[in-house]
Design a protein around this motif. Sequence first.
Motif, mmCIF file in Angstrom:
data_model
loop_
_atom_site.group_PDB
_atom_site.id
_atom_site.type_symbol
_atom_site.label_atom_id
_atom_site.label_comp_id
_atom_site.label_asym_id
_atom_site.label_seq_id
_atom_site.Cartn_x
_atom_site.Cartn_y
_atom_site.Cartn_z
ATOM 1 N N GLY A 100 -16.117 1.172 1.277
ATOM 2 C CA GLY A 100 -15.437 -0.002 0.727
ATOM 3 C C GLY A 100 -14.445 0.335 -0.381
ATOM 4 O O GLY A 100 -13.769 -0.556 -0.891
ATOM 5 N N LEU A 101 -14.356 1.608 -0.748
ATOM 6 C CA LEU A 101 -13.501 1.982 -1.885
ATOM 7 C C LEU A 101 -12.035 1.606 -1.656
ATOM 8 O O LEU A 101 -11.376 1.073 -2.554
ATOM 9 N N GLN A 102 -11.509 1.874 -0.446
ATOM 10 C CA GLN A 102 -10.086 1.564 -0.200
ATOM 11 C C GLN A 102 -9.842 0.054 -0.224
ATOM 12 O O GLN A 102 -8.873 -0.411 -0.814
ATOM 13 N N GLY A 103 -10.734 -0.709 0.375
ATOM 14 C CA GLY A 103 -10.587 -2.170 0.368
ATOM 15 C C GLY A 103 -10.664 -2.735 -1.044
ATOM 16 O O GLY A 103 -9.897 -3.632 -1.414
ATOM 17 N N TYR A 104 -11.594 -2.208 -1.835
ATOM 18 C CA TYR A 104 -11.713 -2.681 -3.219
ATOM 19 C C TYR A 104 -10.476 -2.316 -4.034
ATOM 20 O O TYR A 104 -10.021 -3.095 -4.865
ATOM 21 N N THR A 156 -14.595 8.864 -0.598
ATOM 22 C CA THR A 156 -13.938 9.688 -1.606
ATOM 23 C C THR A 156 -12.891 8.853 -2.346
ATOM 24 O O THR A 156 -12.390 7.867 -1.799
ATOM 25 N N PRO A 157 -12.555 9.242 -3.586
ATOM 26 C CA PRO A 157 -11.548 8.468 -4.315
ATOM 27 C C PRO A 157 -10.129 8.677 -3.783
ATOM 28 O O PRO A 157 -9.246 7.881 -4.058
ATOM 29 N N ASP A 158 -9.913 9.739 -3.026
ATOM 30 C CA ASP A 158 -8.565 10.060 -2.543
ATOM 31 C C ASP A 158 -8.366 9.650 -1.090
ATOM 32 O O ASP A 158 -9.307 9.541 -0.326
ATOM 33 N N ASN A 159 -7.104 9.479 -0.752
ATOM 34 C CA ASN A 159 -6.741 9.150 0.616
ATOM 35 C C ASN A 159 -5.338 9.682 0.878
ATOM 36 O O ASN A 159 -4.577 9.908 -0.050
ATOM 37 N N ALA A 160 -5.008 9.877 2.139
ATOM 38 C CA ALA A 160 -3.643 10.202 2.547
ATOM 39 C C ALA A 160 -3.413 9.464 3.843
ATOM 40 O O ALA A 160 -4.346 9.295 4.626
ATOM 41 N N ALA A 161 -2.189 8.974 4.038
ATOM 42 C CA ALA A 161 -1.972 8.127 5.213
ATOM 43 C C ALA A 161 -0.511 8.097 5.623
ATOM 44 O O ALA A 161 0.374 8.491 4.855
ATOM 45 N N VAL A 162 -0.293 7.640 6.831
ATOM 46 C CA VAL A 162 1.046 7.280 7.293
ATOM 47 C C VAL A 162 0.983 5.798 7.625
ATOM 48 O O VAL A 162 0.050 5.357 8.298
ATOM 49 N N VAL A 163 1.937 5.026 7.112
ATOM 50 C CA VAL A 163 1.963 3.602 7.446
ATOM 51 C C VAL A 163 2.993 3.384 8.542
ATOM 52 O O VAL A 163 4.178 3.672 8.355
ATOM 53 N N LEU A 164 2.533 2.919 9.696
ATOM 54 C CA LEU A 164 3.431 2.609 10.802
ATOM 55 C C LEU A 164 3.812 1.147 10.718
ATOM 56 O O LEU A 164 2.978 0.302 10.409
ATOM 57 N N ALA A 165 5.082 0.858 10.976
ATOM 58 C CA ALA A 165 5.568 -0.517 10.889
ATOM 59 C C ALA A 165 6.097 -0.959 12.238
ATOM 60 O O ALA A 165 6.723 -0.169 12.958
ATOM 61 N N ALA A 166 5.833 -2.228 12.585
ATOM 62 C CA ALA A 166 6.351 -2.769 13.841
ATOM 63 C C ALA A 166 7.875 -2.885 13.776
ATOM 64 O O ALA A 166 8.542 -2.894 14.805
ATOM 65 N N GLU A 204 10.694 2.367 10.176
ATOM 66 C CA GLU A 204 10.279 3.768 10.158
ATOM 67 C C GLU A 204 8.895 3.921 9.523
ATOM 68 O O GLU A 204 8.514 3.130 8.666
ATOM 69 N N PRO A 205 8.164 4.967 9.904
ATOM 70 C CA PRO A 205 6.876 5.230 9.250
ATOM 71 C C PRO A 205 7.077 5.657 7.789
ATOM 72 O O PRO A 205 8.097 6.253 7.446
ATOM 73 N N VAL A 206 6.110 5.301 6.952
ATOM 74 C CA VAL A 206 6.147 5.684 5.538
ATOM 75 C C VAL A 206 4.962 6.603 5.281
ATOM 76 O O VAL A 206 3.813 6.237 5.523
ATOM 77 N N GLU A 207 5.251 7.799 4.804
ATOM 78 C CA GLU A 207 4.187 8.756 4.526
ATOM 79 C C GLU A 207 3.678 8.560 3.104
ATOM 80 O O GLU A 207 4.460 8.477 2.166
ATOM 81 N N ILE A 208 2.367 8.461 2.949
ATOM 82 C CA ILE A 208 1.779 8.357 1.608
ATOM 83 C C ILE A 208 0.993 9.636 1.357
ATOM 84 O O ILE A 208 -0.016 9.886 2.015
ATOM 85 N N PRO A 209 1.468 10.471 0.425
ATOM 86 C CA PRO A 209 0.791 11.740 0.190
ATOM 87 C C PRO A 209 -0.599 11.536 -0.394
ATOM 88 O O PRO A 209 -0.894 10.467 -0.941
ATOM 89 N N ARG A 210 -1.408 12.574 -0.307
ATOM 90 C CA ARG A 210 -2.762 12.505 -0.828
ATOM 91 C C ARG A 210 -2.781 12.079 -2.283
ATOM 92 O O ARG A 210 -2.031 12.578 -3.102
ATOM 93 N N GLY A 211 -3.612 11.101 -2.587
ATOM 94 C CA GLY A 211 -3.695 10.613 -3.960
ATOM 95 C C GLY A 211 -4.773 9.575 -4.068
ATOM 96 O O GLY A 211 -5.457 9.289 -3.096
ATOM 97 N N PRO A 212 -4.937 8.987 -5.263
ATOM 98 C CA PRO A 212 -5.959 7.965 -5.461
ATOM 99 C C PRO A 212 -5.756 6.764 -4.537
ATOM 100 O O PRO A 212 -4.619 6.436 -4.186
ATOM 101 N N LYS A 213 -6.858 6.102 -4.162
ATOM 102 C CA LYS A 213 -6.786 4.964 -3.251
ATOM 103 C C LYS A 213 -5.977 3.803 -3.844
ATOM 104 O O LYS A 213 -5.419 3.001 -3.117
ATOM 105 N N GLU A 214 -5.904 3.724 -5.203
ATOM 106 C CA GLU A 214 -5.063 2.707 -5.857
ATOM 107 C C GLU A 214 -3.582 2.928 -5.540
ATOM 108 O O GLU A 214 -2.840 1.975 -5.380
ATOM 109 N N GLU A 215 -3.195 4.192 -5.487
ATOM 110 C CA GLU A 215 -1.788 4.488 -5.217
ATOM 111 C C GLU A 215 -1.429 4.082 -3.804
ATOM 112 O O GLU A 215 -0.381 3.476 -3.563
ATOM 113 N N LEU A 216 -2.316 4.417 -2.880
ATOM 114 C CA LEU A 216 -2.096 4.009 -1.486
ATOM 115 C C LEU A 216 -2.045 2.490 -1.408
ATOM 116 O O LEU A 216 -1.182 1.904 -0.745
#
Length: 228
Positions: free
Chosen positions: A38-42, A190-200, A203-215
Motif C-alpha cells: 500500500g506504500l505507493q497508493g498512500y 520498499t520505499p523506492d520505485n521506478a516506472a514508465v508511464v504510458l499514455a493513451a 509519449e511514454p514518460v520515464e520515472i527514474p528510481r526514487g522515493p514513491k512520493e516522487e513517482l
Amino acid sequence: RVLAGRALDLSGRHVVVSAGGTREAIDPVRFIGNRSSGLQGYALARTAAARGARVTLVAANVALPDPAGVTVVGVESALQLREAVLEAAAGADAVVMAAAVADFRPAARSESKIKKTAAEPEAIHLVKNPDILAELGERRREGGKPCPAVIVGFAAETDDVLANGRAKLARKGCDLLVVNQVGENLAFGTPDNAAVVLAADGEPVEIPRGPKEELADVVWDLVAARLP
Ligand code: CTP
Ligand code: CA
C-alpha cells in the motif's frame, strides 16, 4: 521540476486512489492474498492532498496510518473494493488504481474452518473477479453516467515490459498506465520505485528510481495536465 509550481494545483478536485492488496476468503481464517504493502497508493493519496485535492483512499488490507486530511475507506476483497471505488468514482475528477486486485477468488467461501483430515485436501475452485479498471473505462466509453476525466492504472510487468504495458493500456481503456519495473529492492514493500508511464495520448514518460512520493508527484503532474 519546481515543487512550488505544483502547490495546490489540485484544489477543487476530487480524486480517488485505491491502495494495498485484496484478500479473497477461503474460510473464516484463511485467504488468498498478495504482497502489496500500500506504500505507493498512500504516497499518491498524501501528495494529492498536499496539492489541494479532496482525496478518497480505498485501502485494502494496509498496515499504515491514515494520511491526514484524507477520507479512508477500508475494504478487504476485490468485490468490496469494486463497490467502494465505483461509488467514489461517480463524482470524482480522477481515479488512480494503485491497488493489487486479485484476479481470482474462491468460488465459495467455507462458512466453517476447513479441517485437516486423513485424506488429501479438496482443490480450491477459483472464479474470475471483475476488472474494476476496465469497468471504469467501459462506463466512460458508454457515457451517460458521470465519470472521472482521468483514469490511471498501475501494472507490474516482466519480459517485454513496454509491449505488455501498451497492450494493457489499450485493453483497459485508461488514460495512463504506470508500469513498474519489478526488480531488486523495487516495487513491493520498499520505499523506492521506478516506472514508465504510458499514455493513451502521447509519449511514454520515464520515472527514474526514487522515493514513491516522487513517482506520485509525476503521476499527479500527468493527471493535472489532462484535467479539463
Ligand atoms: N485491476 C482492476 N481489477 C482487477 C485486476 C486489476 O482494477 N480485477 C487494475 C489494477 O488495480 C491495476 C491494473 O488493473 O491498476 C492492472 O492490473 P494487472 O494485474 O497488471 O492487470 P490484469 O488485467 O489483471 O493483467 P495480468 O494478467 O497481467 O494480471
Ligand atoms: Ca492481475
